[in-house]
Write a protein that holds these residues in place. Structure first.
Motif, PDB file in Angstrom:
ATOM      1  N   SER A 904     -86.115  16.526 -50.272  1.00  0.00           N
ATOM      2  CA  SER A 904     -86.457  15.735 -49.131  1.00  0.00           C
ATOM      3  C   SER A 904     -87.386  14.698 -49.542  1.00  0.00           C
ATOM      4  CB  SER A 904     -87.382  16.633 -47.799  1.00  0.00           C
ATOM      5  OG  SER A 904     -86.457  17.745 -47.466  1.00  0.00           O
ATOM      6  N   LEU A 905     -88.188  15.026 -50.647  1.00  0.00           N
ATOM      7  CA  LEU A 905     -89.148  14.218 -51.163  1.00  0.00           C
ATOM      8  C   LEU A 905     -88.623  12.935 -52.155  1.00  0.00           C
ATOM      9  CD1 LEU A 905     -92.169  13.635 -51.745  1.00  0.00           C
ATOM     10  CD2 LEU A 905     -92.290  14.928 -53.538  1.00  0.00           C
ATOM     11  N   GLU A 906     -87.387  13.450 -52.802  1.00  0.00           N
ATOM     12  CA  GLU A 906     -86.484  12.658 -53.516  1.00  0.00           C
ATOM     13  C   GLU A 906     -85.949  11.388 -52.617  1.00  0.00           C
ATOM     14  OE1 GLU A 906     -82.971  12.815 -56.732  1.00  0.00           O
ATOM     15  OE2 GLU A 906     -84.361  13.947 -56.981  1.00  0.00           O
ATOM     16  N   LYS A 907     -85.386  12.049 -51.430  1.00  0.00           N
ATOM     17  CA  LYS A 907     -84.814  11.226 -50.240  1.00  0.00           C
ATOM     18  C   LYS A 907     -85.463  10.366 -49.498  1.00  0.00           C
ATOM     19  CE  LYS A 907     -80.832  12.895 -48.491  1.00  0.00           C
ATOM     20  NZ  LYS A 907     -80.038  14.024 -47.963  1.00  0.00           N
ATOM     21  N   LEU A 910     -89.014  13.646 -46.378  1.00  0.00           N
ATOM     22  CA  LEU A 910     -90.127  14.846 -46.176  1.00  0.00           C
ATOM     23  C   LEU A 910     -90.810  14.814 -44.765  1.00  0.00           C
ATOM     24  CD1 LEU A 910     -90.956  17.418 -47.377  1.00  0.00           C
ATOM     25  CD2 LEU A 910     -92.653  16.556 -48.467  1.00  0.00           C
ATOM     26  N   SER A 911     -91.414  13.877 -44.817  1.00  0.00           N
ATOM     27  CA  SER A 911     -92.253  13.566 -43.465  1.00  0.00           C
ATOM     28  C   SER A 911     -91.265  13.699 -42.240  1.00  0.00           C
ATOM     29  CB  SER A 911     -93.250  12.383 -43.383  1.00  0.00           C
ATOM     30  OG  SER A 911     -93.874  12.257 -42.360  1.00  0.00           O
ATOM     31  N   HIS A 946     -99.868  11.645 -43.930  1.00  0.00           N
ATOM     32  CA  HIS A 946    -100.288  11.920 -45.389  1.00  0.00           C
ATOM     33  C   HIS A 946     -98.785  11.971 -46.105  1.00  0.00           C
ATOM     34  CE1 HIS A 946    -104.367  11.767 -44.630  1.00  0.00           C
ATOM     35  NE2 HIS A 946    -104.560  12.832 -44.101  1.00  0.00           N
ATOM     36  N   LEU A 947     -97.985  12.619 -45.406  1.00  0.00           N
ATOM     37  CA  LEU A 947     -96.731  12.992 -46.261  1.00  0.00           C
ATOM     38  C   LEU A 947     -95.859  11.783 -46.064  1.00  0.00           C
ATOM     39  CD1 LEU A 947     -95.506  16.594 -45.242  1.00  0.00           C
ATOM     40  CD2 LEU A 947     -96.909  15.684 -47.420  1.00  0.00           C
ATOM     41  N   LEU A 948     -95.709  11.061 -45.165  1.00  0.00           N
ATOM     42  CA  LEU A 948     -95.178   9.677 -45.182  1.00  0.00           C
ATOM     43  C   LEU A 948     -95.664   8.876 -45.948  1.00  0.00           C
ATOM     44  CD1 LEU A 948     -93.111   8.244 -43.331  1.00  0.00           C
ATOM     45  CD2 LEU A 948     -95.019   7.359 -42.014  1.00  0.00           C
ATOM     46  N   SER A 949     -96.983   8.701 -46.534  1.00  0.00           N
ATOM     47  CA  SER A 949     -97.448   7.957 -47.461  1.00  0.00           C
ATOM     48  C   SER A 949     -96.702   7.926 -48.912  1.00  0.00           C
ATOM     49  CB  SER A 949     -98.757   7.873 -47.654  1.00  0.00           C
ATOM     50  OG  SER A 949     -99.088   9.083 -48.411  1.00  0.00           O
ATOM     51  N   ASP A1100     -82.639   3.057 -44.239  1.00  0.00           N
ATOM     52  CA  ASP A1100     -84.136   3.325 -44.750  1.00  0.00           C
ATOM     53  C   ASP A1100     -84.983   3.650 -43.664  1.00  0.00           C
ATOM     54  OD1 ASP A1100     -85.630   3.911 -46.911  1.00  0.00           O
ATOM     55  OD2 ASP A1100     -86.594   2.183 -46.885  1.00  0.00           O
ATOM     56  N   CYS A1101     -84.351   3.407 -42.216  1.00  0.00           N
ATOM     57  CA  CYS A1101     -85.276   3.456 -41.019  1.00  0.00           C
ATOM     58  C   CYS A1101     -85.850   4.910 -40.944  1.00  0.00           C
ATOM     59  CB  CYS A1101     -84.546   3.314 -39.753  1.00  0.00           C
ATOM     60  SG  CYS A1101     -83.315   4.431 -39.433  1.00  0.00           S
ATOM     61  N   GLY A1102     -87.256   5.120 -40.561  1.00  0.00           N
ATOM     62  CA  GLY A1102     -87.871   6.204 -40.662  1.00  0.00           C
ATOM     63  C   GLY A1102     -88.560   6.654 -41.958  1.00  0.00           C
ATOM     64  N   ARG A1103     -88.009   5.992 -43.013  1.00  0.00           N
ATOM     65  CA  ARG A1103     -88.764   6.362 -44.155  1.00  0.00           C
ATOM     66  C   ARG A1103     -89.783   5.724 -44.950  1.00  0.00           C
ATOM     67  NH1 ARG A1103     -83.582   7.334 -48.327  1.00  0.00           N
ATOM     68  NH2 ARG A1103     -82.008   7.047 -47.041  1.00  0.00           N
ATOM     69  N   GLY A1104     -90.082   4.509 -44.269  1.00  0.00           N
ATOM     70  CA  GLY A1104     -91.216   4.003 -44.630  1.00  0.00           C
ATOM     71  C   GLY A1104     -90.739   2.936 -45.634  1.00  0.00           C
TER      72      GLY A1104
END
Length: 1318
Positions: A904-907, A910-911, A946-949, A1100-1104
């Motif tokens: 999830s972090l690589e993609k 995660l957030s 924080h995770l979104l960052s 990329d929507c929702g990923r920041g």
């Protein structure tokens, strides 16, 4: 007695602060234990019932002899000590963790000894030593109450005298440790009479505890003092002096021994000796380490030690309180020079079981019930738990953690030390607990079979009840003991050979060597073994951190500014420190330097500029200085060779000398000014002591006490004044917080355990978790962005792949702890994966229902132009779970949860995924209690933010870790947008290569054409192929080709897109060239160099946001590739060409200066858009006469071939041979060109030139070939006068630049050199 201030911290140097008596209060009678009632409240809350209507302590299912009743502090002397206030609830709870227990004459009533400690809010510790014995109940009210309770129990359970059947609840098995488990024989003596109580027939006994509370852990001395006091109570004749004399003596007249000195003071019957290490020695540790090693074995203990260093959750489990304390203290004393910074409760009272839910690192001890099966013990969280079953000599370790450096050699050295003392390094001591009446706690009784019988014989000699000594003789003995004249006489008698057996008979204890008793001999053995085992471990840290000071960053001008900016500051240069360490140490060290104990150690080092050095740091720095003096470190820098400890002998000798030659003797116990007739001696009953004589110390005869107390008060006042002058209140508060991060979480407060306080504690946990999440994500961002800034040319790198992996592993641990907090019912070892499985089950059920209903699902989102031909991947929690579930390599739930987090972090999801998971509120409510972190809305939102960052940086933490898994890839070949050129009748093939390998040649089904539409509804065709192969890592090249068959064989390809279907990473491989004979350069296959494609706005929507590509500065517009523009109307200037070559060479040099594991792809630097090949091609194109002659394009390769043909002509070769080096160079160029031309591959002329440059760079021949090509007459025909290649100065400059590549071992990817035989 010399008066030295031996106090450390604020405590004046008194040996003991309090003497405490706990037991039954006959006035209030039998009260159910409030703690048991609180436990029932917690249990009801855990099971989701209304806790307020839960039972309030009465429980008639259990026999009253097995139930817990409230114990009380009956007396404590003195009333209060200013520097160590008396905490009545905590002391009562820890003296009698199970409350009062009752026995009859049929039960075993052996006395027990255990220790405890209380950690105060400032982190300082107070030790308690407890001697528990059974005293006959004389109160008729208590006996009749017990009789009534027993009758009620029989009425409720007519059939059972046996213990009540255990409930299935997981926490009940923990609570049942309230039952008696002290006596090994308790289960064997359950006759019909044993199980019950009849007042007319049975004698009732109740537990009573005597306790000494001391500032330092003098365990052996306290144990011997308390057992002598108990012996005085049970002896047939009264002790030589009233008990008050001995208690007053130890409280007020016995000082702490000064550092580096020994002290003798007097118990009731025998003298007691204790010693304290000097300023340069390891700090005091009196708990027997030998017993810890015997219980667990060396290998297990080293693994447990490793888990402690990495700050995992550690739960010790044993029937015996003293064993819990011994192992906990043993492990923490081995940590020198570091200190455990988190929750530390070696004995966890049953009422504090909710602390096992704490989502923080902890070291706790839990008492097990005899016969409790470990498998029934369900703990709230096990993903990061090290479970230590002391009685069964085994440990359960968490998954996947780095091993301690040189572990086998360390185990070997520790084993040798143990064997020298006759202890087996393999764990497995007998599991029976040792009562204090027979041996000193911690003395290992497995070594000398004969010792037990000698001990028993001595007990017979000592015991007044056996008629060996009358009261008068005892009085005489008391006078003789410690008499200096007598001691001199005895020594003289020994020298002259006179026997003094009679005197020894009076002395009781048989003496061992050197005039010491067997007990003293055993204590000396334990002390020597302790210090040698600790020295072995301490020397490992001295070696590993010998140069740590060089990497401490002193950035603040004063203490105040340092404390204010503590969180923003880098205090330790981690990357440089790690780069200086031997390779095998890195996995462990990269984890360890992230721990709180290491951070605190560095903080202490920085603060030592302005304050007095912390004692452990002072000793450690002293050792490093000494090692440096002897130059131990220099030859072993970056060497992982194991160096054995060299000071074992000296450390043991220092202790032996102190115990052989006593430095100080305390004042003897003496008669006090007491009222006569009170506290009358009654055998077997502890008397009521006279509080007036014990509440205050002597006024004048104890000068050391007054002097040190005054000095200490003066010191305290001075410190407070300076604090007030320099710091305002906010800053002082902050200072406290900065020094002890998570101070509130460090220690459960034992005195107030109301539900409100428990709720407050949980709130602190929630705040602590949020703060930790903020710190971790910030650290990950700062490190990663720092790394990318370096790649853009700013500053120096400060993160390594290893360090990044460590940070991600610690994020996984944090998420597990957050998901474990406040769980209703635990399922499986990973709370996060358990939650995901519940979510998956619900979603799949919903999907099924939707599939059955006639309503159609929402339409697919239209693909945008930038992802032509690539069907978009849906961001789905379930889909990512299925990917993980299909990976056969991962066997455990903890492993699956960690893999899912990494994916999830690589993609960059995660957030988003966790938000989706937590959006199912009904499920969260079902799984979690109301105080759980995941049910605190505001904190949960901040946590997800924080995770979104983390979406702002690129991670490859899944791809780079799971290197052996099979991954589906989708390759899409996109022709240039003219329908006629998009068709091909030939058979295309593709071979994808990455950092971990290649896919092999994959044939694509002929003409799998798909029609797609772009945003303007223009039609396009493309070829789409799916294949599965082992993880290729980051993709680097694609080989694309076809067999030139059919009518429409020529094919104009725009690019190839390849996507990893699990991680969603899409790589674009630009081509823009023809494939086919007789068109372009006649190539039937091309090697295309790829780059990670930016996700478009839709995907990329929702990923920041995302970071820009690594090679390019975000502030600049992307530099146009001079290669791709060549021949299309764009002509770069000479300066641009030279700059491009310089940059390409510079990039290659930087590549080799990175650590090997961090380098990435060299192929991109050689053949990529801004690579060396493209820049040199442009150099050769400058001034090239490439006008079309008869519609045929001339390529640089044509010039190379003609030059080689010229060199090969016989007469020219003859000329060249005259100058041997030039001749050899000429031969090598001809040989390489010939090998490339005769390759079975159908690469075009540009491909051949690329290959020649790559091979020349690899074999360091480029700078030798260039002069040959420049000297060749062909150049005049094919190049204009102004061409760079005909300018000698420019060519010499180019040779000088290319010369720098000779320092590096260039290796070429297999896809580039396939089919070339050199």
């Amino acid at each position: 007695m010399s008066g030295t201030n031996a106090a450390s911290g604020a405590a004046p140097c008194r040996f003991a602060h309090y003497f405490v008596i706990c037991g039954i209060d006959t006035e209030t009678g039998l009260e159910p234990d409030e703690l048991a009632a609180l436990y029932q409240w917690l249990e009801a809350d855990r099971q989701g019932k209304d806790p307020d209507t839960a039972a309030t302590g009465e429980n008639f299912e259990q026999s009253p002899l097995k139930r817990t009743f409230k114990s009380k502090v009956l007396a404590h002397y003195p009333e209060n000590v200013e520097w160590n206030p008396f905490d009545q609830d905590a002391v009562n709870m820890l003296c009698m963790p199970k409350g009062l227990s009752f026995r009859t004459q049929a039960d075993s009533r052996e006395p027990q000894f255990h220790s405890f400690l209380i950690t105060r809010e400032d982190g300082s510790r107070t030790y308690g030593f407890v001697h528990t014995f059974y005293e006959e109940v004389t109160s008729p009210q208590i006996c009749s109450a017990m009789q009534t309770l027993y009758q009620m129990h029989q009425a409720e359970n007519p059939s059972s005298d046996s213990p009540s059947s255990s409930s299935s609840s997981s926490m009940d098995s923990l609570a049942s440790s309230l039952d008696e488990a002290d006596s090994p024989s308790s289960s064997s003596c359950r006759s019909a009479a044993c199980g019950g109580y009849d007042a007319s027939r049975d004698t009732l006994f109740v537990s009573k505890a005597l306790c000494l509370i001391t500032p330092m852990p003098f365990m052996h001395a306290c144990c011997r003092f308390l057992s002598q006091v108990h012996r005085a109570v049970t002896a047939a004749s009264p002790p030589p002096l009233p008990l008050e004399s001995y208690v007053h003596n130890i409280l007020y007249e016995v000082p702490l021994p000064p550092p580096g000195r020994s002290l003798k003071f007097h118990g009731v019957y025998e003298p007691i000796v204790c010693q304290r290490p000097g300023p340069g020695e390891l700090p005091l540790a009196d708990f027997p380490l030998g017993q810890t090693f015997t219980l667990l074995g060396v290998e297990n203990l080293v693994q447990l030690f490793n888990c402690t260093l990495l700050e995992m959750q550690i739960l010790l489990y044993s029937q015996d309180y003293q064993r819990l304390m011994t192992v906990a203290e043993g492990i923490t004393t081995l940590l020198f020079p570091f200190q455990w910074q988190h929750v530390y409760v070696p004995i966890l009272p049953a009422s504090l079981l909710h602390f096992l839910d704490a989502p923080v690192p902890y070291l706790m001890g839990l008492q097990s019930k005899e016969g409790t099966d470990r498998s029934k013990l369900e703990l709230p969280q096990e993903a990061n738990l090290c479970f230590v079953d002391i009685d069964n000599h085994c440990i359960e370790l968490p998954e996947d953690f780095p091993q301690f450096p040189n572990k086998p050699e360390l185990i070997q050295e520790l084993s040798e030390v143990l064997l020298r003392y006759g202890i087996s390094p393999v764990g497995g001591a007998p599991p029976t607990s040792v009562p204090t009446s027979t041996t000193t706690p911690g003395s290992v009784s497995t070594r000398h079979p004969g010792l037990k019988s000698q001990q028993a014989l001595r007990e017979l000699e000592d015991d007044g009840r056996n008629g060996n000594l009358g009261g008068e003789q005892l009085a005489v003995l008391e006078l003789l003991q410690g008499n200096a004249t007598l001691e001199r006489l005895q020594a003289l008698a020994k020298r002259t050979g006179v026997r003094v057996e009679a005197l020894r008979g009076v002395g009781g204890e048989g003496e061992a060597q050197g005039g010491r008793t067997a007990v003293e001999e055993e204590e000396l053995r334990n002390a020597k073994l302790n210090v040698q085992l600790r020295e072995v471990v301490a020397s490992r840290f001295t070696m590993m951190f010998a140069d740590y000071e060089a990497f401490v960053i002193h950035s603040a001008p004063d203490l105040e500014s340092w404390l204010t900016n503590r969180e923003q500051m880098h205090n330790f240069d981690k990357a440089s420190f790690l780069s200086d360490q031997p390779e095998p140490y890195l996995p462990f060290l990269s984890h360890f330097i992230e721990t709180q104990m290491f951070a605190t150690f560095i903080d202490n080092k920085i603060m030592s500029q302005w304050e007095e050095k912390e004692p452990l740091l002072r000793v450690f720095d002293g050792r490093i200085d000494k090692a440096r003096l002897y130059n131990v470190r220099a030859p072993s820098l970056r060497s992982s060779n194991y160096q054995r400890c060299t000071i074992l002998k000296e450390s043991a000798q220092a202790i032996e000398q102190r115990l052989m030659k006593i430095d100080h003797t305390a004042i003897h116990p003496h008669l006090l000014d007491m009222k006569i007739g009170q506290g009358k001696y009654e055998q077997g009953f502890f008397p009521k002591l006279q509080s007036d004589v014990l509440s205050v110390g002597p006024t004048n005869n104890n000068r050391w006490s007054n002097r040190t107390a005054t000095a200490q008060r003066r010191k305290d006042r001075h410190r407070q004044q300076t604090e007030h002058l320099t710091l305002d209140n906010d800053l002082k508060e902050y200072m406290q917080e900065a020094r002890i991060l998570g101070k509130n979480l460090r220690q459960p407060k034992l005195s107030d355990l109301s539900p409100a306080v428990i709720a407050q504690t949980n709130w602190k946990f929630v705040e602590g978790l949020l703060k930790e999440c903020r710190m971790k994500t910030k650290r990950m961002l700062v490190e990663k962005m720092g790394r990318e800034a370096v790649e853009l040319g700013h500053g120096e790198a400060n993160i390594t792949g290893l360090e990044e992996n460590t940070l991600i592993a610690s994020l996984c641990d944090l998420l597990e702890r957050i998901w474990s907090h406040g769980l209703q019912v635990k399922q499986g070892k990973s709370a996060l994966w358990s939650h995901l499985l519940h979510y998956q089950a619900r979603e799949e059920k919903l999907e099924q229902q939707q599939a059955e209903s006639p309503v159609s699902s929402c339409p697919e989102r239209r693909k945008s132009e930038s992802s032509i031909g690539m069907p978009s991947l849906r961001a789905s929690v379930i889909q990512d779970m299925r990917h993980i579930q299909s990976m056969g390599e991962i066997k455990t739930d903890v492993g699956r949860a960690r893999a899912w987090i990494r994916l999830s972090l690589e993609k960059k999801l995660l957030s988003q995924h966790l938000k989706r998971l937590l959006s199912r509120q009904a499920l969260t409510k079902k799984l979690y209690k109301r105080y759980a972190f995941l049910r605190c809305e505001e904190e949960k939102e901040q946590f997800l933010f924080h995770l979104l960052s983390l979406n702002t940086v690129d991670y490859f933490c899944f791809t780079s870790v799971f290197t052996t898994i099979m991954i589906p890839y989708r390759a899409v070949i996109i022709p240039i947008k003219k329908l006629s050129n998009a068709m091909t009748t030939s058979n295309p093939w593709v071979c994808v290569s990455g950092e971990l390998g290649d896919s092999g040649v994959r044939q694509i089904t002929k003409n799998v054409l798909e029609m797609t539409f772009d945003s303007a509804f223009r039609p396009h065709t493309h070829i789409d192929a799916m294949f599965k192969c082992q993880n290729l890592g980051k993709l680097t090249t694609v080989q694309l080709g076809h067999d030139n068959s059919g009518l429409l064989a020529k094919w104009l390809v725009d690019c190839v897109m390849v996507r990893n279907e699990i991680t969603g990473h899409t790589y674009k491989f630009p081509c823009g060239r023809w494939l086919g004979k007789g068109v372009d350069d006649g190539s039937l296959e091309r090697v295309l160099i790829g780059e990670l494609a930016l996700p478009n706005a839709d995907e990329d929507c929702g990923r920041g946001c995302r970071t820009p590509d690594m090679q390019h500065s975000p502030g600049q517009t992307r530099r146009v590739s001079i290669t791709s523009m060549g021949g299309r109307g764009y002509k770069p200037t000479s300066a641009q060409i030279q700059e491009a070559i310089g940059e390409a060479v510079n990039s290659i040099c930087k590549h080799f200066h990175k650590p090997e594991k961090e380098r990435g792809s060299l192929t991109i630097l050689l053949c990529g858009e801004v690579g060396l090949v493209g820049a040199l091609e442009q150099f050769f194109h400058n001034g090239f006469k490439s006008a079309r002659l008869f519609q045929k394009t001339v390529f640089v390769w044509d010039f190379v071939e003609k030059a080689v043909a010229y060199m090969e002509s016989a007469d020219q070769m003859g000329d060249m041979q005259e100058t041997a080096p030039l001749g050899l160079t000429c031969v090598s160029l001809c040989h390489y060109v010939s090998a490339i031309n005769s390759s079975p591959r159908n690469i075009g002329k540009d491909g051949k030139f690329q290959l020649l440059v790559c091979l020349g760079a690899r074999d360091r021949l480029l700078i030798q070939w260039l002069p040959l090509l420049v000297e060749c007459p062909v150049i005049q025909r094919m190049y204009e006068e102004s061409a760079l290649l005909r300018d000698r100065t420019t060519v010499n400059d180019l040779i000088a630049v290319l010369q720098t590549l000779h320092d590096f071992p260039i290796t070429l990817e297999a896809s580039l050199v396939k089919g070339i035989d050199l």
